[in-house]
Design a protein around this motif. Structure first.
Motif, PDB file in Angstrom:
ATOM      1  N   HIS A 287      39.807  37.775  56.753  1.00  0.00           N
ATOM      2  CA  HIS A 287      38.865  37.068  55.892  1.00  0.00           C
ATOM      3  C   HIS A 287      39.310  35.612  55.863  1.00  0.00           C
ATOM      4  CE1 HIS A 287      36.923  40.687  54.572  1.00  0.00           C
ATOM      5  NE2 HIS A 287      38.078  41.210  54.159  1.00  0.00           N
ATOM      6  N   ILE A 288      38.461  34.722  56.373  1.00  0.00           N
ATOM      7  CA  ILE A 288      38.812  33.315  56.453  1.00  0.00           C
ATOM      8  C   ILE A 288      38.008  32.555  55.406  1.00  0.00           C
ATOM      9  CG2 ILE A 288      38.935  31.293  57.935  1.00  0.00           C
ATOM     10  CD1 ILE A 288      38.926  33.264  60.323  1.00  0.00           C
ATOM     11  N   ALA A 289      38.704  31.860  54.507  1.00  0.00           N
ATOM     12  CA  ALA A 289      38.058  31.087  53.452  1.00  0.00           C
ATOM     13  C   ALA A 289      38.304  29.601  53.700  1.00  0.00           C
ATOM     14  CB  ALA A 289      38.621  31.476  52.095  1.00  0.00           C
ATOM     15  N   VAL A 290      37.250  28.792  53.535  1.00  0.00           N
ATOM     16  CA  VAL A 290      37.362  27.347  53.687  1.00  0.00           C
ATOM     17  C   VAL A 290      37.443  26.735  52.290  1.00  0.00           C
ATOM     18  CG1 VAL A 290      36.259  25.273  54.564  1.00  0.00           C
ATOM     19  CG2 VAL A 290      36.056  27.415  55.827  1.00  0.00           C
ATOM     20  N   ASP A 291      38.560  26.067  52.008  1.00  0.00           N
ATOM     21  CA  ASP A 291      38.758  25.422  50.712  1.00  0.00           C
ATOM     22  C   ASP A 291      39.605  24.173  50.935  1.00  0.00           C
ATOM     23  OD1 ASP A 291      38.882  24.761  48.095  1.00  0.00           O
ATOM     24  OD2 ASP A 291      39.965  26.551  47.441  1.00  0.00           O
TER      25      ASP A 291
ATOM     26  N   VAL B 258      43.400  30.959  54.422  1.00  0.00           N
ATOM     27  CA  VAL B 258      42.737  29.831  53.778  1.00  0.00           C
ATOM     28  C   VAL B 258      42.924  28.613  54.673  1.00  0.00           C
ATOM     29  CG1 VAL B 258      42.679  28.347  51.756  1.00  0.00           C
ATOM     30  CG2 VAL B 258      43.192  30.768  51.489  1.00  0.00           C
ATOM     31  N   VAL B 259      41.823  27.957  55.043  1.00  0.00           N
ATOM     32  CA  VAL B 259      41.866  26.764  55.883  1.00  0.00           C
ATOM     33  C   VAL B 259      41.109  25.632  55.192  1.00  0.00           C
ATOM     34  CG1 VAL B 259      42.140  27.992  58.059  1.00  0.00           C
ATOM     35  CG2 VAL B 259      39.867  27.570  57.207  1.00  0.00           C
ATOM     36  N   PRO B 260      41.456  24.365  55.502  1.00  0.00           N
ATOM     37  CA  PRO B 260      40.809  23.247  54.808  1.00  0.00           C
ATOM     38  C   PRO B 260      39.460  22.815  55.395  1.00  0.00           C
ATOM     39  CG  PRO B 260      42.635  22.441  56.119  1.00  0.00           C
ATOM     40  CD  PRO B 260      42.649  23.938  56.224  1.00  0.00           C
ATOM     41  N   THR B 261      39.210  23.033  56.693  1.00  0.00           N
ATOM     42  CA  THR B 261      37.981  22.519  57.309  1.00  0.00           C
ATOM     43  C   THR B 261      37.275  23.600  58.121  1.00  0.00           C
ATOM     44  OG1 THR B 261      39.162  21.817  59.300  1.00  0.00           O
ATOM     45  CG2 THR B 261      38.972  20.196  57.522  1.00  0.00           C
ATOM     46  N   GLU B 262      36.010  23.326  58.429  1.00  0.00           N
ATOM     47  CA  GLU B 262      35.214  24.246  59.259  1.00  0.00           C
ATOM     48  C   GLU B 262      35.711  24.258  60.700  1.00  0.00           C
ATOM     49  OE1 GLU B 262      32.753  26.392  58.606  1.00  0.00           O
ATOM     50  OE2 GLU B 262      32.830  25.990  56.460  1.00  0.00           O
TER      51      GLU B 262
END
Length: 110
Positions: A61-65, A39-43
């Motif tokens: 699996h990389i999720a942006v939140d 989970v990462v905060p930015t693009e």
């Protein structure tokens, strides 16, 4: 009677042994069977992680939140695996010394 006598049906016993949980399965994290979740905060950070993942051939699996904190623990553990340490072998007694004196090891540094 023998100590090895089994009471019950043999076929039921064999089926029970076969259906046990396999704890020695060779599934590694970061493969297609077991991808890691990040989970990462930015693009921009997602692009950095994707480059790092592709460099090391890891499936993730990389999720942006932006509401959740960054979670890259699984990736960090895969990238920081300890390396095997190998030590130089000490020479035998009658071999040349490692200090370069030209003497035998038993007469110099042993």
């Amino acid at each position: 009677m023998s100590k090895l006598f089994f009471k019950g049906r043999i076929d039921a016993r064999q089926n029970h042994v076969i259906s046990g949980y396999n704890v020695k399965r060779d599934v590694k994290a970061g493969t297609e069977e077991a991808p890691i979740n990040i989970v990462v905060p930015t693009e921009a950070r997602k692009a950095e992680i994707e480059a790092l993942v592709s460099e090391h051939t890891i499936v993730a699996h990389i999720a942006v939140d932006s509401e959740q904190p960054e979670n890259t623990v699984e990736l960090d553990t895969l990238l920081s695996k300890p390396q095997t340490i190998t030590y130089e072998k000490t020479p035998n007694r009658n071999e040349a010394c490692i200090c370069g004196s030209g003497k035998k090891y038993k007469k110099c540094c042993a």
